[in-house]
Write a protein that holds these residues in place. Sequence first.
Motif, PDB file in Angstrom:
ATOM      1  N   LYS A 136       0.819  -1.229   0.000  1.00  0.00           N
ATOM      2  CA  LYS A 136       0.000   0.000   0.000  1.00  0.00           C
ATOM      3  C   LYS A 136       0.846   1.270   0.000  1.00  0.00           C
ATOM      4  O   LYS A 136       0.434   2.294  -0.547  1.00  0.00           O
ATOM      5  N   ASN A 173      -4.239  -1.980   6.249  1.00  0.00           N
ATOM      6  CA  ASN A 173      -2.914  -1.747   5.676  1.00  0.00           C
ATOM      7  C   ASN A 173      -2.772  -0.363   5.035  1.00  0.00           C
ATOM      8  O   ASN A 173      -1.700   0.240   5.086  1.00  0.00           O
ATOM      9  N   GLY A 281      -9.985  -5.760  -3.517  1.00  0.00           N
ATOM     10  CA  GLY A 281     -10.920  -5.113  -2.592  1.00  0.00           C
ATOM     11  C   GLY A 281     -11.452  -3.864  -3.279  1.00  0.00           C
ATOM     12  O   GLY A 281     -12.343  -3.909  -4.116  1.00  0.00           O
ATOM     13  N   GLY A 283      -9.742  -2.271  -5.411  1.00  0.00           N
ATOM     14  CA  GLY A 283      -9.342  -2.467  -6.800  1.00  0.00           C
ATOM     15  C   GLY A 283      -8.105  -1.714  -7.259  1.00  0.00           C
ATOM     16  O   GLY A 283      -7.647  -1.904  -8.391  1.00  0.00           O
TER      17      GLY A 283
END
Length: 431
Positions: A136, A173, A281, A283
Amino acid sequence: MTDGKVLFTCHGCGAAVDATRALPFRCPRAGAPGDDADHLLVPADLEGAYPGGGEAHPFLRYRALLSPYRLARASGLPDAAWFELVGALDEALVRVDGRGFRVTPLTRQPALARATGIAGELWVKDETGNVSGSHKARHLMAVMLYLRVLEAARLPAGEGLRRRRLAIASCGNAALAAAVVARAADWPLEVFIPTDASAAVVRRLAELGAAVTVCERRPAEAGDPCFLRFREAVGAGALPFGVQGPENGLAVEGGRTLAFELVDGLRAAGASPGDLFVQVGGGALASALGAGFAVAARLGALLRAPRLVAVQTEGCAPLARAWERLGATPLAEAARARSRFMWAWETTPHSIAHGILDDETYDWWEIAGAMRATSGAPLVVGEDVLTRAHELARNHTGISVSATGTAGLAGALAARPSGDALVIFSGVERP
Ligand SMILES: Cc1ncc(COP(=O)(O)O)c(C=O)c1O
């Protein structure tokens, strides 16, 4: 780049934003009354050669492919200034999080392949040791570098920036990555979290100096209260520092560095896996991978991108639903009618892969485009398969990865591809 401008264009409505003059985060036409376009600001296509540098830092190695770097150069900053900006942030990341960005490991996992029932080779890209423990931070590093370039080059879009705090709605995250990068840059961050956020994450956010706002659901208010409070903060001047493309297209661009690393790693190993299984999730990850592979293919760094298989849980599969409704609809038509394809999942989902339970796949349209271009498809997996994939990953690789991070592997376990496959392990297992 044209005439000193660095242009972003919205894939839904065609609006153009010059990143020297305005922040290329949310499309300026998004949210107009009656608007139903799918908005995402995308950097202009690149020409030239695929970078061949050997730098260990992805934001140095792939700088020529990143719009904040092109902005720096277009604004008169020398190459060395980019190295300084990246280097200073990296040193601060080491102080805050014990590590900076480095190309992450890509390994063949024969034992895991056998246990998973994959006939060919299984390649695992391990992002669990990346900054803040997941991929992330890549998304947010691109945004931070853009802000830094605006300051360093004193560009009009940077006016008054330091008076504006950063904001994100997340409790996983993404929030941890945002807090680490914001702290390293010494930039105040506000994090909007739900009432049931993990105590350990909230503690770490506070340690990192983030201002945490717990968002209660308000009577008669529809939608995610954290996202609504985040939107209000952005409306009041905060800078969107999350990982949802429609809120900040640059965040998706940062994730492309993961694809560029994969292209180089696979080339070096002489490998070209046919299938890429990615947990989806909101995307941004799959969207960034799809775009990154497409850029590399266009620049001649690989023959063809792997087939993109977007893995969601049975509990929450808005992308699979959108894909079904999409059928043979031209993508350009779908981009003008978002609500026909994507809307919030109606029920409250539960899964051991809780990091991919976003009630909308915000970045669905780019993923759909990448799946069409590579003959890919969504794949929905049940809890038993997610649990088994998590166990197999831990038993056969020694990588301490969360169940969210092995959800892509669950896709491979369900599909049992006949050729070589590639998965991303992201999100270190947290207590
Ligand atoms: C470890 C991990 N992998 C993958 C994802 C999915 O990323 P995206 O929300 O961009 O689809 C998440 C999202 O939180 C995550 O935490």
